[in-house]
Motif scaffolding. Structure first.
Motif, short mmCIF file in Angstrom:
data_model
loop_
_atom_site.label_atom_id
_atom_site.label_comp_id
_atom_site.label_asym_id
_atom_site.label_seq_id
_atom_site.Cartn_x
_atom_site.Cartn_y
_atom_site.Cartn_z
N HIS A 129 1.01 -1.16 -0.19
CA HIS A 129 0.04 0.02 0.05
C HIS A 129 0.76 1.49 0.06
N LEU A 130 0.49 2.16 -0.74
CA LEU A 130 1.26 3.41 -0.92
C LEU A 130 0.83 4.14 0.59
N ASP A 131 2.08 4.66 1.42
CA ASP A 131 2.07 4.81 2.90
C ASP A 131 2.49 6.13 3.01
N ALA A 132 1.79 6.86 3.82
CA ALA A 132 2.35 8.36 3.88
C ALA A 132 2.55 8.23 5.62
N HIS A 133 3.94 8.37 5.69
CA HIS A 133 4.57 8.09 7.25
C HIS A 133 4.38 9.40 8.18
N PRO A 134 4.46 9.37 9.57
CA PRO A 134 4.11 10.66 10.17
C PRO A 134 5.40 11.58 9.83
N ASP A 135 6.64 11.30 9.70
CA ASP A 135 7.74 12.12 9.28
C ASP A 135 7.65 12.66 7.70
N GLY A 136 6.49 12.34 7.09
CA GLY A 136 6.33 13.10 5.95
C GLY A 136 6.81 12.15 4.46
N THR A 137 7.64 11.21 4.83
CA THR A 137 8.42 10.26 3.79
C THR A 137 7.04 9.61 3.09
N VAL A 138 7.20 9.00 2.02
CA VAL A 138 6.17 8.36 1.35
C VAL A 138 6.85 7.14 0.57
N ASP A 139 6.05 5.85 0.95
CA ASP A 139 6.85 4.65 0.25
C ASP A 139 5.46 3.66 -0.03
N PHE A 140 5.81 2.42 -0.17
CA PHE A 140 4.76 1.56 -0.36
C PHE A 140 4.89 0.15 0.50
N THR A 141 5.25 0.63 1.83
CA THR A 141 5.49 -0.24 2.88
C THR A 141 4.17 -0.85 3.69
N GLY A 142 3.06 0.02 3.31
CA GLY A 142 1.88 -0.24 4.03
C GLY A 142 1.35 -1.71 3.57
N THR A 143 0.73 -2.51 4.47
CA THR A 143 -0.02 -3.50 4.23
C THR A 143 -1.19 -3.84 4.75
N ALA A 144 -1.92 -2.83 5.26
CA ALA A 144 -3.33 -2.63 5.77
C ALA A 144 -3.92 -1.27 5.41
N VAL A 145 -5.10 -1.26 5.66
CA VAL A 145 -6.12 0.05 5.47
C VAL A 145 -5.87 0.84 6.73
N THR A 146 -4.80 1.79 6.62
CA THR A 146 -4.90 2.67 7.95
C THR A 146 -4.89 4.05 7.62
N GLU A 147 -5.00 5.03 8.84
CA GLU A 147 -4.96 6.46 8.35
C GLU A 147 -3.88 7.05 7.46
N THR A 148 -2.77 6.10 7.44
CA THR A 148 -1.71 6.72 6.38
C THR A 148 -1.66 6.12 5.04
N THR A 149 -2.48 5.10 5.02
CA THR A 149 -2.67 4.31 3.61
C THR A 149 -4.03 4.97 3.06
N ARG A 150 -4.67 5.50 3.49
CA ARG A 150 -5.92 6.06 2.95
C ARG A 150 -5.76 7.15 2.29
N MET A 151 -6.28 7.29 0.90
CA MET A 151 -5.94 8.23 0.10
C MET A 151 -7.04 8.58 -0.86
N THR A 152 -7.17 9.98 -1.50
CA THR A 152 -8.02 10.31 -2.30
C THR A 152 -7.57 10.73 -3.74
N LEU A 153 -7.98 10.38 -4.85
CA LEU A 153 -7.57 10.77 -6.06
C LEU A 153 -8.52 12.19 -6.56
N LYS A 154 -8.14 13.22 -6.78
CA LYS A 154 -8.78 13.97 -7.39
C LYS A 154 -8.30 14.67 -8.68
N PRO A 155 -9.14 15.40 -9.43
CA PRO A 155 -8.37 15.86 -10.80
C PRO A 155 -7.34 17.11 -10.55
N ALA A 156 -6.22 17.28 -11.06
CA ALA A 156 -5.17 18.15 -10.68
C ALA A 156 -5.78 19.49 -10.93
#
Length: 664
Positions: free
Chosen positions: A542-569
């Motif tokens: 899962h795409l995961d946004a960590h508390p320190d602001g870094t972003v990677d794909f280390t998430g493995t569950a639905v959490t507050e840090t992996t929940r995203m929304t795609l919107k038109p730019a």
């Protein structure tokens, strides 16, 4: 400076093996070669456009024969030549040492015995050259080499074959470097013919440069320098007293007032007085002419300089002295045309190579220039005047309220290259350019320009398919470009990214990018989702946004840090280039408030969460559908995302992703 051979360079000329490059100038390319006996030689290969000209070949043959008569006293001996070869080439003694330009640049101005050695060595070389009936015509620090055995002057005499070939050199094309050119090179009233006295003048300028690191008439532009040569005394401050008087004598305005090279040498070696040679100057027509005629002559010289030096823009900025007079023609200007508006920074334009129907294009910030067919905003630019120079702003991100991108020079020492790339629009040595009118027109009758930066002229290397900023010797040998009017006024833009807390007011109102195609590919928009790797990756990361602001794909569950929304730019206007661009917004925890955070492509391979900035190109992600089952590729301003065991990598990972709707 020794550089490797480039793709397309020959590896052999006649009986000589070519090993590497020594430099490139207006007349051709210089290679280091190996002769049949194993000795090192320097080989100047003439530019291809001269090779087909019988007049040039004849003059080249004649000048080579004369240059062979020059005794090797402080000169690089002419060893061989083949005027009949295609292309013609000249072989001279290889001098293993830096040029005077490199020496002063790297070690600073010379003094004491070092300076005296340079002055004596160049005077010795000029005495030998002039004694053989040859005029150098292009004496400058770059043509003075400092070797273990002393000074060696190169490229003597051959310039005349280029300068007097009518097919290639007209009244607006002279061989020489402005800072070292005598007054008679610009204004025939100082002398109808170029004589050896012009080399003596250049000697004075070169010695001044060696002693001070500057030239005696240095101006803010080539045209300003030429006008100082014609009208101002030299600045010889910093020269030691025994040498200063002789240099000032060499820099006399009239050729007849200058000492000969032999007199220079005698004075340097014998300690003779350094006063100017007492030869009365010819009457100056400007001094005895009536005021009206004097003004016409001065105006004619200004006009000639503007053409000779490729200074159409310099002339507009610096030489239009009558513009302050409301009755002058300059003040009674006609309506502004497209080219004038471009140069004023009020119109968008494309940069077309004058030799082909191809245009320079900047695809995205930080990348190198490419060639295109001229369509789209990526091939459009606008000038932003900074004094007499310009920032060249790309309109490639016009669809976004993003930081502005300008052209700049990236130095790559290991490759001996300096390509033009996208850069931040701050005036620096690498981002300021000047435009020099060439006096030529393209096939449609439009004026052409060469583009200059502090590091050299902007060239397009057809073989390497990249731009390269490099010195070419003289302006007339730089690439020529046409500024093609794109017929639209430049939109008002903000000089910096808009503040997250303030609405964007610069330019047209922001609108949503067209993302309608994504809906048909089962890609979830506008609802909370997790973005995961495809099953081909072996697991769902899962795409995961960590508390320190870094972003990677280390998430493995639905959490507050992996929940995203795609919107038109957000974009300024919808184009094909920004279709299917979205922002990836972190879904905040229930009950929280504050600005939204977006996945930001900070630099290649480095993603971070930052406050969402409407229209910021680093927060705009291009979703490229990979089939019809909801899979897509994810490409940002710097990074085409690939994942290996959860980490974002440059290659070797997985690049197919999908969305899965989840609760808020």
């Amino acid at each position: 400076m020794i550089m490797p051979l480039r793709p397309g360079d020959p590896t052999r000329l006649g009986v000589y093996d070519l090993l590497d490059r020594l430099g490139q100038g207006g007349m051709g390319t210089v290679f280091r070669g190996r002769a049949a006996d194993g000795s090192m030689v320097a080989i100047k290969m003439v530019r291809p456009e001269f090779a087909d000209d019988p007049e040039f070949r004849g003059r080249f043959r004649s000048e080579v024969n004369r240059a062979r008569q020059v005794p090797p006293f402080s000169t690089a001996a002419v060893l061989d030549a083949d005027p009949e070869h295609t292309p013609p080439y000249l072989v001279v003694e290889f001098v293993d040492g830096p040029s005077l330009t490199e020496l002063v640049r790297d070690r600073g101005p010379l003094s004491g015995p070092g300076l005296q050695s340079v002055a004596v060595g160049i005077a010795t070389a000029l005495s030998a050259i002039h004694g053989a009936g040859v005029i150098h015509r292009d004496l400058k620090p770059g043509n003075v080499l400092v070797a273990m055995g002393g000074i060696k002057v190169i490229d003597f005499g051959i310039a005349r074959a280029f300068e007097t070939t009518s097919r290639h050199t007209r009244t607006d094309q002279m061989v020489g470097t402005v800072d070292y050119m005598a007054p008679e090179r610009f204004d025939p009233s100082y002398g109808e013919e170029v004589t050896s006295a012009a080399d003596v003048f250049a000697w004075g300028a070169v010695v001044t440069y060696a002693a001070t690191g500057r030239t005696p008439f240095a101006g803010e532009s080539p045209t300003a320098t030429a006008m100082r040569i014609l009208t101002q005394p030299p600045d010889t401050s910093g020269l030691p007293a025994p040498l200063r008087g002789l240099v000032e004598a060499a820099l006399a305005k009239h050729p007849g007032q200058r000492p000969t090279a032999r007199q220079l040498l005698d004075a340097l070696l014998g300690g003779q007085p350094t006063a100017p040679v007492p030869i009365p100057p010819p009457d100056d027509p400007a001094d005895v002419a009536p005021p009206a005629k004097k003004l016409r002559r001065f105006t004619a010289v200004l006009a000639t300089l503007a053409v000779l030096l490729g200074g159409g823009l310099y002339g507009a900025h610096r030489l239009n002295m009558a513009a302050d007079d409301p009755s002058s023609p300059a003040a009674q200007a006609s309506p502004v045309d497209g080219l004038t508006a471009i140069l004023a920074g009020d119109r968008r334009f494309s940069i077309q190579l004058s030799t082909a129907n191809r245009y320079l294009m900047l695809d995205r910030g930080g990348e190198e220039l490419e060639l295109s067919d001229g369509t789209g905003s990526r091939s459009q630019f606008v000038l932003e005047p900074v004094g007499v120079e310009y920032l060249i702003r790309s309109l490639g991100n016009e669809g976004y309220a993003a930081p502005q991108t300008c052209l700049g020079v990236r130095l790559i020492p290991d490759e001996h290259a300096a390509p033009v790339v996208g850069a931040t629009c701050n005036p620096t040595k690498g981002t300021l350019f000047s435009l020099a009118a060439t006096g030529d027109k393209d096939g449609r009758g439009r004026p052409t320009y060469s583009i200059r930066n502090a590091y050299g002229w902007v060239q397009w290397d057809t073989d390497a398919k990249r731009s390269d900023v490099t010195e070419v010797g003289e302006p007339q040998f730089a690439d020529k470009y046409t500024l093609v009017d794109r017929g639209e006024d430049v939109p008002v833009t903000s000089p910096s990214p808009p503040s997250p807390a303030a609405p964007t007011t610069a330019g047209p109102k922001l609108v949503d990018a067209n993302v309608s195609a994504l809906k048909s590919y089962a890609i979830d928009l506008g609802v909370p989702v997790v973005i995961t790797t495809s099953l081909d990756a072996g697991a769902e990361y899962h795409l995961d946004a960590h508390p320190d602001g870094t972003v990677d794909f280390t998430g493995t569950a639905v959490t507050e840090t992996t929940r995203m929304t795609l919107k038109p730019a957000k974009v300024r206007k919808r184009t094909n280039d920004n279709q299917n661009h979205v922002i990836i917004v972190a879904s905040p925890a229930a009950g929280t408030s504050g600005p939204e955070s977006c996945v930001t492509d900070e630099r290649k391979g480095i993603l971070r969460m930052q406050p969402c900035r409407p229209g910021d190109v680093t927060q705009s992600w291009h979703l490229i559908p990979a089939g019809d089952s909801g899979l897509f590729e994810l490409t940002g301003a710097h990074t085409a995302v690939q994942v290996d065991r959860g980490q974002i990598v440059e290659d070797g990972g997985w690049a197919a992703f999908q969305t899965e709707a989840v609760g808020s």
